[in-house]
Design a protein around this motif. Structure first.
Motif, short mmCIF file in Angstrom:
data_model
loop_
_atom_site.label_atom_id
_atom_site.label_comp_id
_atom_site.label_asym_id
_atom_site.label_seq_id
_atom_site.Cartn_x
_atom_site.Cartn_y
_atom_site.Cartn_z
N GLN A 1 -6.85 -24.40 18.78
CA GLN A 1 -6.02 -23.46 18.24
C GLN A 1 -5.31 -23.96 16.60
OE1 GLN A 1 -5.80 -25.29 20.50
NE2 GLN A 1 -3.88 -26.44 21.24
N GLU B 1 -11.84 -18.32 20.22
CA GLU B 1 -10.74 -17.56 19.79
C GLU B 1 -11.05 -16.51 19.89
OE1 GLU B 1 -7.68 -18.09 17.47
OE2 GLU B 1 -8.43 -20.01 17.27
N ASP C 1 2.82 -25.93 29.59
CA ASP C 1 3.72 -26.58 28.63
C ASP C 1 4.17 -27.87 29.13
OD1 ASP C 1 2.01 -24.84 27.01
OD2 ASP C 1 3.79 -23.37 27.35
N LYS D 1 -3.92 -32.77 23.52
CA LYS D 1 -3.89 -31.42 23.47
C LYS D 1 -5.10 -30.49 24.92
CE LYS D 1 -0.75 -30.04 20.89
NZ LYS D 1 0.73 -29.69 21.20
N GLN E 1 -7.47 -27.98 26.57
CA GLN E 1 -8.15 -26.06 25.64
C GLN E 1 -8.19 -25.64 26.93
OE1 GLN E 1 -9.72 -27.46 22.21
NE2 GLN E 1 -6.68 -26.83 23.10
N SER F 1 -5.85 -22.11 27.84
CA SER F 1 -5.75 -20.92 26.66
C SER F 1 -7.27 -20.47 26.68
CB SER F 1 -5.66 -21.52 25.06
OG SER F 1 -5.86 -22.75 25.14
N THR F 2 -8.15 -21.18 27.23
CA THR F 2 -9.34 -20.68 26.99
C THR F 2 -9.29 -19.91 28.22
OG1 THR F 2 -9.79 -22.69 26.40
CG2 THR F 2 -12.04 -20.90 27.17
N LYS G 1 -7.41 -17.83 28.88
CA LYS G 1 -6.92 -16.94 28.69
C LYS G 1 -7.46 -15.41 27.54
CE LYS G 1 -2.07 -15.43 27.17
NZ LYS G 1 -2.37 -14.67 25.37
N GLU G 2 -8.23 -16.36 26.89
CA GLU G 2 -9.21 -15.93 25.55
C GLU G 2 -10.11 -15.32 26.78
OE1 GLU G 2 -9.56 -19.21 23.56
OE2 GLU G 2 -7.27 -18.78 22.29
N HIS H 1 -7.37 -17.60 35.37
CA HIS H 1 -6.03 -17.26 34.56
C HIS H 1 -4.82 -16.85 35.26
CE1 HIS H 1 -3.81 -15.13 30.95
NE2 HIS H 1 -3.90 -14.61 31.63
N SER I 1 -0.93 -18.24 34.61
CA SER I 1 -0.37 -17.56 33.87
C SER I 1 0.79 -17.80 35.18
CB SER I 1 -0.21 -16.46 33.39
OG SER I 1 -1.00 -15.29 34.32
#
Ligand SMILES: NC(=O)c1ccc[n+]([C@@H]2O[C@H](COP(=O)([O-])OP(=O)(O)OC[C@H]3O[C@@H](n4cnc5c(N)ncnc54)[C@H](O)[C@@H]3O)[C@@H](O)[C@H]2O)c1
Ligand SMILES: O=P(O)(O)OC[C@H](O)CO
Length: 394
Positions: free
Chosen positions: A130, A157, A321, A332, A334, A337-338, A340-341, A362, A366
């Motif tokens: 990120q 990204e 988080d 961190k 990964q 977020s991955t 989600k991407e 995901h 979420s």
């Protein structure tokens, strides 16, 4: 006549040995031309520190590299008020991200990003994914024109125009070539010199790949190169999503057979997704360290797995988080977020039903599904037959 299975294995083994010891020719040429390479590591987290240690040890031994290895440190103040970069330079140890391990006296921590990269012609990117775009924007136009890059970053990204691999982002932002290095590489194990393997992915120029292999290769860190940058990088990126699923299974105490099933389904989705995005991705890449080996180690012992286990044990009531901050102390994740991407790509392209495991990870992260959905929705649904169809097409 096609080679027998035994012959094929021998040929592959030969290739591996060649990659692992290559470059003495290229290195000698570099020295003869008086052009010693200068290496800067952009990043100093857990893996960034271990990568610096590996590189620093080789830079001292190999005449074609400058001894000094610069390591950019995202500066922070430690609880005792000292600056992290100053402590690293005083005691040769990253006390926050890799305590107890000496990095090598030739590692110089530098909190000034522009200064750290200015003179280097070999840039090693190893930050959480990120932060890469912001870092590249700060150094664009401020690096050597002949610089080469390698990314050790596992992530991607998603832009308006579609998914963008981190190596492409680095190439585009900095106008330089970027290889990747991925593998079954839990940093803490490599820091105490336990044997592991890694894979360099390169695009066209084999000599550059060989130079990277030379920089990283150690008797306890065996590196080989394959001409499949997207395949190698997608393996490293997507396995983090499967690791989250494996952690859910551990948190729910579902046992080894279930976890093995998740890994098998995950590997198949990794392959299908990679090939749909980049048809050039090679099947053989999934059998390198960056593929099945990284998937196994990450599902057994990685940070993504560990936090996902805690998430499932708490019934999804504590956020990732919160768990990341408490359990990883500044390191961190990964995978969340991955996931989600990846989900964004699947939704945008109408592929959600083809990738039930990725999509379900995901949905659980979420908060839309409970952790137990990982086995309810990842396979036995009617949607699954579509994946079979897609896998056959591929
Ligand atoms: N740790 C491992 O075992 C391992 C192994 C292989 C690959 N990787 C990959 O390497 C990459 C880097 O991981 P890591 O383990 O070195 O890092 P890490 O998880 O230890 O991350 C913390 C790093 O991020 C930095 N940071 C925090 N905020 C920042 C900001 N705003 N801007 C820039 N930097 C900031 C911190 O200073 C620290 O250096 C990741 O993509 C990871 O998936 C990690
Ligand atoms: O600890 P993780 O889950 O970030 O995984 C670490 C490495 O990627 C394993 O190769």
């Amino acid at each position: 006549m096609a080679p027998s299975a035994q012959q094929q294995l021998e040929i592959e083994g030969q290739g591996r040995r060649e990659s692992a010891v290559v470059s003495n020719g290229a290195a000698d040429e570099a020295v003869a031309g008086g052009a010693k390479s200068r290496v800067t590591v952009v990043g100093s987290g857990n893996w960034g520190s271990v990568a610096s240690k590996l590189i620093a040890s080789n830079a001292l031994k190999l005449p074609s590299f400058h001894d000094e290895v610069r390591m950019w440190v995202f500066e922070e103040t430690l609880p005792n008020g000292e600056k992290l970069s100053e402590v690293i330079n005083q005691i040769n140890e990253n006390v926050k991200y890799l305590p107890g391990i000496k990095l090598g006296k030739n590692v110089v921590a530098d909190p000034d990003l522009e200064h750290a990269v200015r003179d280097a012609n070999m840039l090693v990117f190893v930050t959480p994914h990120q932060f890469v775009e912001g870092i590249c924007k700060r150094i664009a136009g401020k690096i050597r024109k002949d610089a080469e890059a390698i990314s050790l970053i596992k992530g991607m990204e998603v832009k308006m125009e579609g998914p963008c691999m981190i190596s492409s982002l680095i190439s585009q932002e900095l106008q330089i070539n970027c290889c990747v290095l991925m593998g079954a590489n839990i940093a803490n194990e490599i820091s105490v010199e336990k044997f592991s393997e890694a894979t360099v992915g390169y695009r066209g120029n084999k000599e550059i790949a060989e130079r990277w292999v030379q920089l990283f290769n150690h008797p306890y860190f065996m590196v080989s190169a394959v001409q499949d940058v997207e395949g190698v990088e997608l393996c490293g990126t997507l396995k983090n999503v499967v690791a989250i699923a494996a952690g859910f299974v551990d948190g729910l105490e579902m046992g080894n057979n279930t976890k093995a099933a998740i890994m098998r389904i995950g590997l198949r989705e990794m392959k299908a997704f990679s090939k749909l995005l980049f048809p050039s991705v090679k099947d053989s890449t999934f059998f390198e360290s960056c593929g099945v080996a990284d998937l196994i180690t990450t599902c057994l012992g990685g940070r993504n797995r560990k936090c996902a286990e805690a998430f499932a044990r708490n019934g999804g009531k504590r956020s990732f988080d919160e768990l990341e901050a408490e359990m990883l102390q500044g390191q961190k994740l990964q995978g969340v977020s991955t996931a989600k991407e990846v989900y964004e790509v699947l939704r945008h392209r109408g592929w959600l039903e083809l990738f039930p495991l990725f999509a379900t990870v995901h949905e659980i992260c979420s908060g839309h599904y409970p952790p137990s959905a990982i086995v309810e929705y990842s396979d036995h649904t009617p949607k699954f037959s579509l994946l079979e169809g897609s896998a056959r097409i591929l």
